[in-house]
Design an enzyme around this catalytic site. Structure first.
Site, PDB file in Angstrom:
ATOM      1  N   GLY A 186      26.176  28.374  38.138  1.00  0.00           N
ATOM      2  CA  GLY A 186      24.863  28.416  38.757  1.00  0.00           C
ATOM      3  C   GLY A 186      24.606  29.746  39.420  1.00  0.00           C
ATOM      4  O   GLY A 186      25.462  30.642  39.423  1.00  0.00           O
ATOM      5  N   ASN A 216      31.292  41.940  37.114  1.00  0.00           N
ATOM      6  CA  ASN A 216      31.790  43.182  36.509  1.00  0.00           C
ATOM      7  C   ASN A 216      33.173  43.040  35.875  1.00  0.00           C
ATOM      8  O   ASN A 216      33.456  43.626  34.835  1.00  0.00           O
ATOM      9  CB  ASN A 216      31.786  44.323  37.527  1.00  0.00           C
ATOM     10  CG  ASN A 216      32.672  44.041  38.720  1.00  0.00           C
ATOM     11  OD1 ASN A 216      32.735  42.928  39.232  1.00  0.00           O
ATOM     12  ND2 ASN A 216      33.371  45.064  39.188  1.00  0.00           N
ATOM     13  N   CYS A 246      33.757  48.218  41.460  1.00  0.00           N
ATOM     14  CA  CYS A 246      33.462  48.509  42.867  1.00  0.00           C
ATOM     15  C   CYS A 246      34.286  49.682  43.383  1.00  0.00           C
ATOM     16  O   CYS A 246      33.946  50.283  44.407  1.00  0.00           O
ATOM     17  CB  CYS A 246      33.698  47.277  43.724  1.00  0.00           C
ATOM     18  SG  CYS A 246      35.379  46.613  43.628  1.00  0.00           S
ATOM     19  N   GLU A 269      43.233  40.839  50.834  1.00  0.00           N
ATOM     20  CA  GLU A 269      43.939  39.915  49.961  1.00  0.00           C
ATOM     21  C   GLU A 269      45.011  40.661  49.192  1.00  0.00           C
ATOM     22  O   GLU A 269      44.921  41.867  48.989  1.00  0.00           O
ATOM     23  CB  GLU A 269      42.967  39.212  49.008  1.00  0.00           C
ATOM     24  CG  GLU A 269      41.981  38.316  49.748  1.00  0.00           C
ATOM     25  CD  GLU A 269      41.107  37.486  48.824  1.00  0.00           C
ATOM     26  OE1 GLU A 269      41.578  37.074  47.746  1.00  0.00           O
ATOM     27  OE2 GLU A 269      39.937  37.236  49.188  1.00  0.00           O
TER      28      GLU A 269
END
Length: 517
Positions: A239, A185, A322, A497
Site C-alpha cells: 500500500g 531504491n 541515499c 542499525e
C-alpha cells in the site's frame, strides 16, 4: 482474477529467472497482481464497511513505462489484521530458542541464494536498475540473513558488582511488534536489512515495502513460506504511505518503527507517534552527501582512481542511493583538471542502458527534470547532460531514462546543492583549503555520509572527525561491515542499525540486581 489464476501467475513468476523469460510472461500476463502475506498465507485484502473499496495502485516498469503490476492499497482494517497476526505470534516467537531462530534465518538465506538470479531479474525489472546492480543487492540481502543468523548465537551481556552488596547484570527482551517500512531504491536489500535483525532478536513484524517497487517483497514472502516460518511472525502488506503506512506506524499495538525513506515522511512518522513514548524508533532518512577531493588525490599516479571513485559514488544505481556523493568539492588548485577529466570519464563510462538504468517512476523522472530545468534557469553550466524531454502520455512508454548530468557553477544556496535530487545528477564546486572543505561539507541540513579523497594520512583523520555525518568513507565508498553502526545526523535521521546497534532497536534492556547475601 480467481485464486487458480493467481496461483498460476505466481508459479509463472517463479519460473522466470532470466530477463527473456520474464519478458515472455509480461507479454501475456501484464499486469501482475500482488497479494498481502498475513499469518503465513497470501490474501487479497477484502473490503469492509469502513473500507468499501480497497483500491489498487498501478506500478509501472521503469525501462518501458508499461503497466507492470497492480498493488493492493491495504486499508486500515487490513493493516490492523496484519498487526494482530504479528501480536498473536509474538509470545511464542519471543521465547523460541536463539538456535532455532538462527536456523530459520539461515534457511531463508539459503533459499535466497538458490533463487538469486530470479530475484535479481525481477528487482531489475521492477526498480529500473541494471541486472548487474540487482545481483549485488540480492547478495547483500543474502548476507543480511546469514549475518544475523550467527550474530544472535554469540551475544554478550554485561555484569557488574556492587562490592559486598549485589551482582547486577543486563538482560535483553524482544521489544514486541515492529512496523518495518522500506524504500524503493534498493527494495530487497533494505527490506531484509530490517526483517533479518527483527526476527533474529525475537520480535515479530508487519513489513510494508514501497508501493513503487513491491515485487521482490512479494517473492520474499513466498520464501518465508518455503522456510516454514511460524504463522504471523512476519507479515508483508502492500500500500501507499498516507493510507497503509500511516495506519501501520500509528497503531498502539506496534512497539517500534524502523523506517528508511524521505525526511518529510520521517517527520510525519515522528508526529503521528509522539503520544506513543514507548515506541522504539529508527529513522534512516535523506542525504545530500559531499565528496571532498584534495589536490594530492589528483597526483599522476592517483588521479584515475580518484575520478573513478567520485563518479561511481555519484552515479551508481542512477544516483538513487541515499549514500551517493551528489555534491563534489574539489581543491581549487586541481579543480579545472578534475572537472575536465571527471566529465570525460562519466561520458565514456556511465552509459544509459549499459550501466545506468532507468529512474524508478514517471513521478521521479518529473522531479529530477524539474531540478534540471531550475539549473537551466539559474544559468548553471551543464558540462554533461541537459534538461530531459517532457514526457507526454503518448511517449511515456519509452521509459524513464536520464543521462548522467554534471553541473558546475551552481550557487551555494541553490536547491541543486541543498536538496536531495536522488538521481544521476552531480554538482562540482571548488574549495580553498581544508577548513573551507569542511565548512562546505557541513553546510547542509543533512548528515548521512561523506567521502574524503586524499593521500595525506593525517588529513584523513582530521577531516573525517570534523564532518557532521553518520558515516565517512576515506578513499572508498559503499563498503560496510554489517556490525558497524549505520545512520545519520541532523535531518538524515535518528538511531543506528547494524550488529549490536540493531539489538538496541529491537530489544528492551533491563538491569537485574541479585543480592550478595
Amino acid at each position: 482474477m480467481n485464486s487458480t489464476d493467481q496461483d498460476n501467475m505466481a508459479d509463472a513468476i517463479w519460473a522466470c529467472n532470466t530477463l527473456e523469460k520474464a519478458s515472455s510472461i509480461l507479454s501475456s500476463r501484464r499486469p501482475l497482481r500482488l497479494q498481502n502475506f498475513v499469518s503465513g498465507n497470501f490474501h487479497t485484502p477484502s473490503a469492509s464497511s469502513s473500507s468499501p473499496d480497497i483500491g489498487y495502485i498501478d506500478s509501472y516498469e521503469p525501462k518501458t513505462g508499461k503497466l507492470l503490476a497492480r498493488v493492493p492499497c491495504t486499508q486500515p482494517d487490513g493493516v490492523e489484521t496484519a498487526i494482530r497476526a504479528a501480536q498473536d505470534a509474538f509470545p511464542a516467537w519471543s521465547k523460541t530458542p536463539r538456535s532455532e531462530r538462527s536456523r530459520y534465518l539461515r534457511r531463508v538465506s539459503e533459499l535466497l541464494q538458490e533463487h538469486r538470479e530470479l530475484f535479481a531479474v525481477w528487482e531489475s525489472i521492477d526498480q529500473g536498475k541494471t541486472l548487474a546492480r540487482a545481483r549485488v543487492e540480492v547478495d547483500r540481502a543474502i548476507a543480511n540473513f546469514a549475518y544475523f543468523s550467527t550474530y544472535i548465537l554469540h551475544e554478550q551481556t554485561a555484569a557488574r558488582t556492587v562490592d559486598g552488596v549485589a551482582l547486577t547484570y543486563e538482560h535483553r527482551s524482544p521489544a514486541g511488534v515492529f512496523a518495518l517500512i522500506s524504500p524503493w531504491n534498493m527494495p530487497l536489500y533494505l527490506l531484509t536489512w530490517k526483517i533479518a535483525p527483527c526476527l533474529a532478536f525475537g520480535c515479530t513484524a508487519v513489513a510494508k515495502p514501497s508501493e513503487v517497487t513491491s515485487i521482490s517483497a512479494f517473492l520474499l514472502a513466498a520464501l518465508f513460506q518455503k522456510a516454514g516460518l511460524p504463522s504471523g511472525v512476519i507479515n508483508i502488506i502492500f500500500g501507499d504511505g498516507p493510507t497503509t503506512g500511516a495506519a501501520l506506524v500509528a497503531s498502539a499495538l506496534v512497539n517500534g518503527v524502523s523506517f528508511t525513506g524521505g525526511t518529510q515522511t520521517g517527520i510525519a512518522i515522528r508526529r503521528s507517534t509522539a503520544s506513543h513514548i514507548y515506541k522504539h524508533m529508527s529513522l534512516e532518512l535523506g542525504g545530500k552527501n559531499p565528496t571532498l577531493v584534495f589536490a594530492d588525490a589528483m597526483a599522476e599516479d592517483k588521479r584515475e582512481r580518484t575520478v573513478s571513485l567520485a563518479a561511481t559514488a555519484a552515479f551508481e544505481n542512477q544516483g538513487e542511493i541515499c549514500l551517493c556523493g551528489s555534491r563534489i568539492y574539489v581543491e581549487k588548485a586541481v579543480y579545472s583538471d578534475f572537472v575536465l577529466e571527471f566529465t570525460e570519464h562519466v561520458r565514456k563510462t556511465w552509459v544509459v542502458e549499459v550501466n545506468v538504468g532507468a529512474v524508478v517512476s514517471r513521478q521521479h523522472y518529473d522531479k529530477i527534470r524539474g531540478y534540471l530545468k531550475l539549473a537551466d534557469q539559474e544559468g548553471v553550466k551543464f558540462n554533461l547532460g541537459g534538461v530531459p524531454p517532457e514526457l507526454s502520455d503518448h511517449d511515456d512508454a519509452s521509459g524513464y531514462w536520464i543521462i548522467p548530468t554534471v553541473l558546475t557553477e551552481a550557487p551555494s544556496d541553490s536547491a541543486l546543492v541543498r536538496e536531495e535530487i536522488f538521481g544521476p545528477v552531480v554538482t562540482i564546486s571548488p574549495f580553498e583549503d581544508e577548513n573551507d572543505a569542511v565548512r562546505l561539507a557541513n553546510d547542509s541540513d543533512y548528515g548521512l555520509a561523506a567521502i574524503v579523497v586524499t593521500a595525506d594520512g593525517g588529513r584523513m583523520r582530521r577531516v573525517s572527525e570534523r564532518l557532521e555525518t553518520g558515516l565517512v568513507w576515506v578513499n572508498s565508498w559503499l563498503v560496510r561491515e554489517l556490525g558497524t553502526p549505520f545512520g545519520g545526523v541532523k535531518n538524515s535521521g535518528v538511531g543506528r542499525e547494524g550488529g549490536e546497534y540493531s539489538r538496541d532497536v529491537f530489544t528492551v534492556v533491563k538491569t537485574v540486581h541479585l543480592p550478595s547475601f
